[in-house]
Motif scaffolding. Structure first.
Motif, short mmCIF file in Angstrom:
data_model
loop_
_atom_site.label_atom_id
_atom_site.label_comp_id
_atom_site.label_asym_id
_atom_site.label_seq_id
_atom_site.Cartn_x
_atom_site.Cartn_y
_atom_site.Cartn_z
N ARG A 11 0.84 -1.20 0.00
CA ARG A 11 0.00 0.00 0.00
C ARG A 11 0.87 1.25 0.00
NH1 ARG A 11 -3.29 -1.95 3.79
NH2 ARG A 11 -2.18 -0.85 5.41
N GLN A 12 1.90 1.28 0.85
CA GLN A 12 2.79 2.44 0.93
C GLN A 12 3.53 2.65 -0.39
OE1 GLN A 12 2.78 4.61 3.51
NE2 GLN A 12 3.95 5.85 2.09
N ASN A 13 3.95 1.57 -1.02
CA ASN A 13 4.60 1.68 -2.33
C ASN A 13 3.65 2.26 -3.37
OD1 ASN A 13 7.05 0.69 -1.40
ND2 ASN A 13 6.57 -1.42 -1.94
N MET A 14 2.39 1.83 -3.33
CA MET A 14 1.38 2.36 -4.26
C MET A 14 1.16 3.85 -4.01
SD MET A 14 -1.52 -0.57 -4.37
CE MET A 14 -1.12 -2.27 -4.64
N VAL A 15 1.07 4.24 -2.74
CA VAL A 15 0.88 5.65 -2.40
C VAL A 15 2.07 6.47 -2.92
CG1 VAL A 15 0.80 7.30 -0.48
CG2 VAL A 15 -0.64 5.26 -0.44
N ASN A 16 3.28 5.97 -2.72
CA ASN A 16 4.47 6.68 -3.20
C ASN A 16 4.46 6.79 -4.72
OD1 ASN A 16 5.47 7.10 -0.62
ND2 ASN A 16 6.65 5.21 -0.63
N ASP A 17 4.00 5.74 -5.41
CA ASP A 17 3.90 5.78 -6.87
C ASP A 17 2.88 6.84 -7.31
OD1 ASP A 17 5.76 3.76 -7.11
OD2 ASP A 17 4.28 2.18 -7.46
N VAL A 18 1.73 6.89 -6.64
CA VAL A 18 0.70 7.88 -6.98
C VAL A 18 1.23 9.30 -6.74
CG1 VAL A 18 -1.57 8.77 -6.33
CG2 VAL A 18 -1.24 6.32 -6.63
N ILE A 19 1.93 9.49 -5.64
CA ILE A 19 2.51 10.81 -5.34
C ILE A 19 3.45 11.22 -6.47
CG2 ILE A 19 4.17 11.98 -3.82
CD1 ILE A 19 2.74 10.51 -1.48
N ARG A 20 4.26 10.30 -6.94
CA ARG A 20 5.20 10.61 -8.01
C ARG A 20 4.46 10.91 -9.32
NH1 ARG A 20 7.76 6.36 -7.70
NH2 ARG A 20 7.00 5.29 -9.53
N VAL A 21 3.47 10.07 -9.67
CA VAL A 21 2.73 10.25 -10.92
C VAL A 21 1.97 11.59 -10.92
CG1 VAL A 21 0.77 9.35 -12.25
CG2 VAL A 21 2.55 7.80 -11.44
N LEU A 22 1.43 11.95 -9.77
CA LEU A 22 0.67 13.20 -9.67
C LEU A 22 1.55 14.42 -9.41
CD1 LEU A 22 -2.41 11.99 -7.59
CD2 LEU A 22 -2.23 12.32 -10.06
N ARG A 23 2.86 14.20 -9.38
CA ARG A 23 3.84 15.27 -9.14
C ARG A 23 3.54 16.01 -7.83
NH1 ARG A 23 2.57 17.33 -14.69
NH2 ARG A 23 1.78 18.97 -13.39
N LEU A 24 3.37 15.24 -6.77
CA LEU A 24 3.11 15.82 -5.44
C LEU A 24 4.30 15.64 -4.49
CD1 LEU A 24 -0.56 14.55 -4.99
CD2 LEU A 24 0.16 16.90 -5.42
N GLU A 25 5.47 15.30 -5.03
CA GLU A 25 6.63 15.03 -4.17
C GLU A 25 6.98 16.20 -3.27
OE1 GLU A 25 7.70 12.91 -8.15
OE2 GLU A 25 6.79 14.80 -7.55
N LYS A 26 6.94 17.41 -3.81
CA LYS A 26 7.36 18.60 -3.03
C LYS A 26 6.41 18.92 -1.88
CE LYS A 26 9.80 20.93 -6.77
NZ LYS A 26 9.83 22.13 -7.62
N CYS A 27 5.15 18.52 -2.01
CA CYS A 27 4.16 18.88 -0.99
C CYS A 27 3.62 17.66 -0.25
CB CYS A 27 3.01 19.66 -1.61
SG CYS A 27 1.96 18.68 -2.70
N ALA A 28 4.17 16.48 -0.50
CA ALA A 28 3.62 15.24 0.04
C ALA A 28 3.49 15.24 1.56
CB ALA A 28 4.45 14.04 -0.41
N ASP A 29 4.35 15.98 2.24
CA ASP A 29 4.35 15.99 3.70
C ASP A 29 3.97 17.37 4.27
OD1 ASP A 29 5.15 13.22 4.05
OD2 ASP A 29 7.04 13.86 3.14
#
Length: 91
Positions: free
Chosen positions: A52-70
């Motif tokens: 699940r965590q890997n999927m969430v990280n993949d979605v964050i990357r695909v949606l370009r939310l890395e900078k604001c993920a936290d």
């Protein structure tokens, strides 16, 4: 829309979700937390926490939310992520 019916019924039907215009995100949660909660609610119990965590990280990357993920999502009273980032988090 009649032109979307074949797409929604075929390949994309199980991957498309309706997103309301009104934000229903918890303003004190982060995109990572919001997507994680959605994954816990939507994925079958056979999916492990690590998967699940890997999927969430993949979605964050695909949606370009890395900078604001936290970063807190925020609302009218709490400064948070941008409107576009909120919209992408609301998938």
């Amino acid at each position: 829309n009649a032109t979307l019916e074949p797409i929604l019924d075929g390949l994309m039907g199980s991957k498309v979700a309706f997103v309301t215009q009104e934000d229903t995100l918890c303003p004190t949660a982060t995109p990572r937390e919001a997507l994680g909660m959605s994954a816990r609610l939507r994925l079958p119990p056979t999916v492990t926490a690590e998967q699940r965590q890997n999927m969430v990280n993949d979605v964050i990357r695909v949606l370009r939310l890395e900078k604001c993920a936290d970063t807190m999502i925020g609302d009218d009273l709490i400064k948070g992520i941008s409107g576009g980032e909120k919209r992408r988090t609301s998938i």
